[in-house]
Design an enzyme around this catalytic site. Sequence first.
Site, PDB file in Angstrom:
ATOM      1  N   ASP A 194       0.852  -1.171   0.000  1.00  0.00           N
ATOM      2  CA  ASP A 194       0.000   0.000   0.000  1.00  0.00           C
ATOM      3  C   ASP A 194       0.899   1.236   0.000  1.00  0.00           C
ATOM      4  O   ASP A 194       2.062   1.183   0.406  1.00  0.00           O
ATOM      5  CB  ASP A 194      -0.876  -0.022   1.269  1.00  0.00           C
ATOM      6  CG  ASP A 194      -1.811   1.165   1.342  1.00  0.00           C
ATOM      7  OD1 ASP A 194      -2.296   1.605   0.294  1.00  0.00           O
ATOM      8  OD2 ASP A 194      -2.050   1.655   2.457  1.00  0.00           O
TER       9      ASP A 194
ATOM     10  N   ASP B 223      -2.227  -0.832   5.895  1.00  0.00           N
ATOM     11  CA  ASP B 223      -2.613  -0.320   7.207  1.00  0.00           C
ATOM     12  C   ASP B 223      -4.102  -0.048   7.319  1.00  0.00           C
ATOM     13  O   ASP B 223      -4.617   0.153   8.416  1.00  0.00           O
ATOM     14  CB  ASP B 223      -1.837   0.971   7.523  1.00  0.00           C
ATOM     15  CG  ASP B 223      -2.163   2.085   6.536  1.00  0.00           C
ATOM     16  OD1 ASP B 223      -2.701   1.782   5.455  1.00  0.00           O
ATOM     17  OD2 ASP B 223      -1.878   3.256   6.838  1.00  0.00           O
TER      18      ASP B 223
ATOM     19  N   ASP C  39      -7.216  -2.806   3.007  1.00  0.00           N
ATOM     20  CA  ASP C  39      -6.113  -3.728   2.715  1.00  0.00           C
ATOM     21  C   ASP C  39      -6.356  -5.123   3.291  1.00  0.00           C
ATOM     22  O   ASP C  39      -5.622  -6.057   2.952  1.00  0.00           O
ATOM     23  CB  ASP C  39      -4.800  -3.183   3.291  1.00  0.00           C
ATOM     24  CG  ASP C  39      -4.419  -1.841   2.707  1.00  0.00           C
ATOM     25  OD1 ASP C  39      -4.531  -1.686   1.482  1.00  0.00           O
ATOM     26  OD2 ASP C  39      -4.035  -0.934   3.470  1.00  0.00           O
TER      27      ASP C  39
END
Length: 791
Positions: free
Chosen positions: A341, A660, A664
């Site tokens: 990410d 985070d 995700d």
Amino acid sequence: EGAAILISVCLVIFVTAGNDWSKERQFRSLQNKLDDDATISVIRNGDSIKIFTKDILVGDLLQLGYGDILPADGIYLTGNDLSIDESTLTGETDHITKTVDKDPMLLSGTSVMEGSCKMIVTAVGPNSQAGIIVQLIEGQEDSDDESDDESEAEEEDEKPVEGDEEEGAQMNGTGKHKPAKQSTKKEKSVLQGKLTRLAIQIGYFGTVAAVLTILVLIIKFCVAKFMFGEEKCKVTLETGLEENPWRLEIHNEVECNAVALNVAKAEWLLYKGWQPEYIKELLEFFIIGVTVLVVAVPEGLPLAVTISLAYSVRKMMKDNNLVRHLDACETMGNATAICSDKTGTLTTNRMSVVQSFFMGKLVKHVPSRDMLTPAVVDLFANSVSVNSSYSSNVIKSKEPGQLPRHLGNKTECSLLQFAGELGEDYEAIRKQNPEESFYKVYTFNSTRKCMATVLKTETGFRIFVKGAAEVVLGRCDYIIGEDGGNVGLTEKTYDRLVEEVIETMANDALRTICVAYKDVTEEENWDDEDGTLRKLTCISIVGIEDPVRPEVPDAIKSCQSAGVTIRMVTGDNLITARSIARKCGILTEEQDGGNILEGKTFHTLVHDNNGVFDQDKFDLVWPSLRVLARSSPSDKYVLVTGIITSKLSKNREVVAVTGDGTNDAPALKAADVGFAMGIAGTDVAKNASDIILTDDNFSSIVKACMWGRNVYDSISKFLQFQLTVNVVAVMLCFIGSCAHGASPLRAVPMLWVNLIMDTFASLALATEPPTSDLLNRKPYGRTKPLSLEPC
């Protein structure tokens, strides 16, 4: 023997279970927020009361304020200047303004960053946005249970990949239907898979050795008993019953005659046929075969692996890696790809000033105070401190080395932090200029594209203005020059600043803000906004972005040199994603085109006309893909599971995922190794992960990779040691049994020797510290045999 074997099995089980329990307890203690204790304001029966978030019902009227995390989905009813941070769901760093007419949907898991509102609850629990993602994760676990009867080949070859359009839309808050239940079956970890294959091979070897031993003993027995026969003493008692000569242990004719003195009749005869006593001897042969099989199998292997992993996991805690699942430690050592990410992982998730233009100079770093005159620093600090929402604050971290927290508008917080880096205290300036002293405020809106605050001074009025660089600069007639004095801003100078400053910052994917001011001696027509915000003096132009974490470029370079491919998956636009990827080192200046795709394009390329995922099409896309922009959670999930399933690579890919946010979580769960951020990560992301980075530092992943390779090599060394001993033991049992009819090694002694020997050997090998040389080789991948790697 049965009791001894049972004890050894229980020993292995309890050690493994104890380590898993210890890791889970550490994870739970890491959580500093208990859902059961979270409360929210709700209006019931006309009264405003506080209730636990778990007690919220559909139809409740919630009162939301700054800092609240939405516990349910709902619709905006009334409020003031509501701004929501949806980065945990979408990955977008920009705050979303909510009104009755524009985007009134409020989603669970997001945070209120500005303003307040009343919200009517429309969905709670599993039906809320966060709940849908949790269900997606749990659906994978359910499918694991339902697929236990599938063959191992099906586990490896037929892993479906999520690619449903409606599900992607639902996770983006726009779908109409609940996503279908997952039918995926997550493969075993790399270590489990290789140990399983090795155990099967050892089992085949042991079984063949045991069967051969039994066959040789039976053939030898049959030749001796049925071909050449056997002389035995036949004893008949006075009662007419025959006594068992084996129990009497009569070995020759002399002994037989001696027995005849005490019984009615005893004869020394030659037997060649089947005798009932032979059953016991054949049973002895079977027990010898079982002994050979027990000797062949390294019973202490599971215990040795557990001890090695547990020791490494404890050491990894010092490197800020909290390992929740033991085998994730080793799996990371074999990772061939990391899908990361952007927001909060590669970047700080804190908007910061990274470029600035002061006094005719463009600086691509924080300028030192010596570069500027005190008057310019004072002007800039007063402008950004006063001309911003007083709910925007920068809170210094109590922990050394941690970044400060930004509360409120991220753009304003970045300017306040920049003022602090210049040595100014914005809080002291605000105390001198409380909000009540403001003479006039022009709030920011999409039409004005700037914000202005008017202060009354001893000589008249001072107007501070900040906003979009091209808009505010276009309203300026003056600019602070190199000597700190005001210089006229000509059309030629304006064009040069746009080209050399604003466009240069824009090309680096920066958000450009111009800070200006104006002094007037007489009161103006404050309702004439256009006239009031003219003839300004430009103080500075700054470029703002969510900066790359300082340690990330070196960490990514280390991963790439170790043979690990880094891919960035983000919800940001293409320009920002490309810029960040280049700053991280994921993309080079030459790479573009197929190396970076948007989510919609990616979805089109990997699905057929019916919207069904096509692995063959996917295999044409993923090898060159490095950046996936404007992606949904479904896109990230498809990317991860598709790479895991792909058979393009000789040894197949092992995929790690970092993240985070709640968005995700599905990919974290589906990956071979999921990394969640311990500080900035949401609870949903942490629960879906295998390893938690307690310092939110991407470089900790490099350490995890190094430890994983060290564990993998330690297990490989141990196996070579153990299998050498076992092969020798099997040969000794085989030759001894065939030559003498009995094994020189018994099952229980060998079982305990293996357990004790394996334990100390694993400790000796596992305690070897990792070295940076481990990162100089390529990962082994998913299918390469475990015991054949060089040590």
